[in-house]
Design a protein around this motif. Structure first.
Motif, short mmCIF file in Angstrom:
data_model
loop_
_atom_site.label_atom_id
_atom_site.label_comp_id
_atom_site.label_asym_id
_atom_site.label_seq_id
_atom_site.Cartn_x
_atom_site.Cartn_y
_atom_site.Cartn_z
N LYS A 154 -14.21 -1.31 -3.96
CA LYS A 154 -14.37 -0.12 -3.02
C LYS A 154 -14.40 -0.23 -1.84
CE LYS A 154 -19.50 1.15 -4.67
NZ LYS A 154 -19.73 2.62 -5.01
N GLU A 155 -15.45 -1.86 -1.53
CA GLU A 155 -15.93 -2.01 -0.80
C GLU A 155 -14.76 -2.45 0.69
OE1 GLU A 155 -19.16 -2.67 -3.82
OE2 GLU A 155 -16.81 -3.23 -3.31
N VAL A 156 -13.60 -2.86 0.21
CA VAL A 156 -13.03 -3.50 0.70
C VAL A 156 -12.03 -2.66 1.69
CG1 VAL A 156 -10.62 -5.17 0.94
CG2 VAL A 156 -12.48 -5.32 -1.22
N THR A 157 -11.62 -2.65 2.82
CA THR A 157 -11.53 -1.75 4.24
C THR A 157 -10.36 -2.32 4.37
OG1 THR A 157 -12.44 -3.05 5.96
CG2 THR A 157 -13.22 -0.71 4.32
N HIS A 158 -9.93 -3.70 4.73
CA HIS A 158 -8.59 -4.06 5.20
C HIS A 158 -8.32 -5.65 4.48
CE1 HIS A 158 -10.57 -2.59 8.50
NE2 HIS A 158 -9.40 -2.54 9.45
N GLY A 159 -7.17 -5.19 3.74
CA GLY A 159 -6.91 -6.56 3.28
C GLY A 159 -5.30 -6.55 2.59
N TYR A 160 -4.43 -7.06 2.60
CA TYR A 160 -3.17 -7.17 1.76
C TYR A 160 -3.09 -7.63 0.79
CZ TYR A 160 2.10 -8.36 1.94
OH TYR A 160 3.26 -9.03 1.67
N CYS A 161 -2.27 -7.85 0.03
CA CYS A 161 -1.64 -8.09 -1.29
C CYS A 161 -0.25 -9.51 -1.12
CB CYS A 161 -2.11 -7.60 -2.34
SG CYS A 161 -1.02 -8.27 -4.45
N VAL A 162 -0.26 -10.30 -1.35
CA VAL A 162 0.87 -11.63 -0.79
C VAL A 162 1.55 -11.38 -2.07
CG1 VAL A 162 1.26 -13.84 -0.35
CG2 VAL A 162 -0.81 -13.12 0.74
N ARG A 163 2.28 -11.34 -1.48
CA ARG A 163 3.77 -10.83 -2.59
C ARG A 163 4.70 -12.31 -3.28
NH1 ARG A 163 1.68 -6.56 -0.96
NH2 ARG A 163 3.49 -4.48 -1.03
N SER A 164 5.00 -12.75 -2.32
CA SER A 164 5.26 -14.88 -2.29
C SER A 164 4.47 -15.29 -2.86
CB SER A 164 6.32 -14.53 -1.39
OG SER A 164 6.29 -15.93 -1.77
N ASP A 165 5.09 -16.67 -4.45
CA ASP A 165 4.17 -17.43 -4.48
C ASP A 165 4.41 -19.25 -3.60
OD1 ASP A 165 6.26 -18.40 -6.29
OD2 ASP A 165 5.71 -18.21 -7.58
N ILE A 166 5.20 -18.70 -2.81
CA ILE A 166 5.72 -19.93 -2.09
C ILE A 166 4.53 -19.69 -0.29
CG2 ILE A 166 7.42 -21.16 -0.75
CD1 ILE A 166 9.15 -19.69 -2.97
N PRO A 167 4.54 -21.13 -0.36
CA PRO A 167 3.63 -20.78 1.00
C PRO A 167 4.15 -20.51 2.44
CG PRO A 167 2.92 -22.75 -0.47
CD PRO A 167 3.93 -22.22 -1.07
N ARG A 168 5.09 -21.18 2.42
CA ARG A 168 6.03 -21.11 3.75
C ARG A 168 6.31 -19.26 3.82
NH1 ARG A 168 9.50 -26.12 5.28
NH2 ARG A 168 7.95 -28.15 4.87
N THR A 169 7.34 -19.30 2.56
CA THR A 169 6.87 -17.61 2.26
C THR A 169 5.97 -16.83 2.76
OG1 THR A 169 9.29 -17.95 1.17
CG2 THR A 169 8.46 -15.61 1.51
N GLN A 170 4.89 -17.04 1.90
CA GLN A 170 3.02 -15.91 2.26
C GLN A 170 2.93 -16.09 3.70
OE1 GLN A 170 0.87 -18.78 0.08
NE2 GLN A 170 1.52 -16.98 -1.74
N LEU A 171 3.35 -17.12 4.62
CA LEU A 171 2.81 -17.46 6.20
C LEU A 171 3.55 -16.79 6.78
CD1 LEU A 171 1.69 -18.72 8.22
CD2 LEU A 171 3.98 -20.28 8.23
N GLU A 172 5.11 -16.42 6.51
CA GLU A 172 5.89 -15.05 7.16
C GLU A 172 5.44 -14.11 6.49
OE1 GLU A 172 10.55 -14.27 8.09
OE2 GLU A 172 10.26 -15.77 6.66
#
Length: 253
Positions: A154-172
């Protein structure tokens, strides 16, 4: 304690990423317990609240504390990338003025790539979830993780769940999600310790990080990383396509 009661839930767009295949893109029948809130219902479905920008209960915007009644319909929408709905949704929080990140222990390679792009990105291999949440709150940072449970705190106000497990795709993914294309400053931050690097001109290479002492210079690794940023349209391509200003910056040894 009153009886359980039926609801209908529909999740839209990328929120379906969090649902099992048989529940995606369709109305979901749900049996709610007496007093069960919208936030709890979303968590049961596996959807972190920070991924949600608008909830309509029988067509009316509500917040996460709302308790649906029997027979009502929940429509749940993800963060809107194009439209400002702050005047409509009680959930729509203000984006952070300066996009800065804190990443969980499983995203070390993404942290390095974000730093290479010039983004302030905290990462510690042994950081506990509570440490990550605390740093995010105290320093107004966005949490990046693949752990949904972390984002459900509940304390989290800004976040994102990264979908990909490939670093370069995660960056994009992260750059597109937070509209950071114009904020990219390649090779302006130490990928090892996150310290800003002084601007470098060709005659002044190599450059040494003032914090960790790591030395960088232009070389094959620099060229490979620059090609990656070109492919993501984050720096100009040889054909003149627009992108972020690449400047003259150090390579990573």
């Amino acid at each position: 304690m009153g009886p359980a009661h039926p609801l209908t839930i529909r999740c839209y767009a990328e929120l379906n990423d969090f649902l099992p295949p048989h529940l995606r893109q369709k109305d979901i029948p749900y049996t709610a317990s007496e007093g069960e809130s919208v936030k709890h219902i979303l968590e049961v479905l596996g959807i972190p609240h920070v991924e949600v920008d608008l909830v309509l209960l029988d067509g009316e915007p509500v917040d996460f504390s709302a308790v649906p009644r029997s027979g009502q319909r929940l429509a749940v929408f993800p963060v809107f990338e194009t439209f400002d709905i702050s005047g409509i949704s009680p959930l729509s929080g203000r984006p952070l003025r300066i996009p800065r990140f804190v990443l969980d222990v499983h995203l070390g390679k993404l942290a390095r790539l974000l730093r290479i792009c010039g983004f302030d990105s905290l990462y510690e291999r042994d950081a506990e979830d509570l440490d990550i949440v605390r740093r995010a709150h105290e320093e107004r940072r966005i949490i990046l993780t693949r752990d949904r449970a972390l984002l459900m705190r509940k304390e989290v106000t800004h976040g994102y769940c990264v979908r990909s497990d490939i670093p370069r795709t995660q960056l994009e993914e992260v750059i597109r999600r937070f509209h950071l294309e114009r904020n990219v400053q390649p090779f302006s931050r130490c990928p090892l310790c996150n310290t800003p690097l002084s601007p470098v001109h060709p005659a002044e290479a190599p450059v040494t990080c003032p914090s960790c002492g790591k030395t960088y210079w232009k070389g094959s690794h620099y060229r490979n990383l620059f090609i990656l940023l070109q492919r993501l349209d984050l720096v100009p391509r040889p054909d003149g396509r627009p992108g972020a200003d690449s400047g003259d910056a150090p390579s990573h040894s």
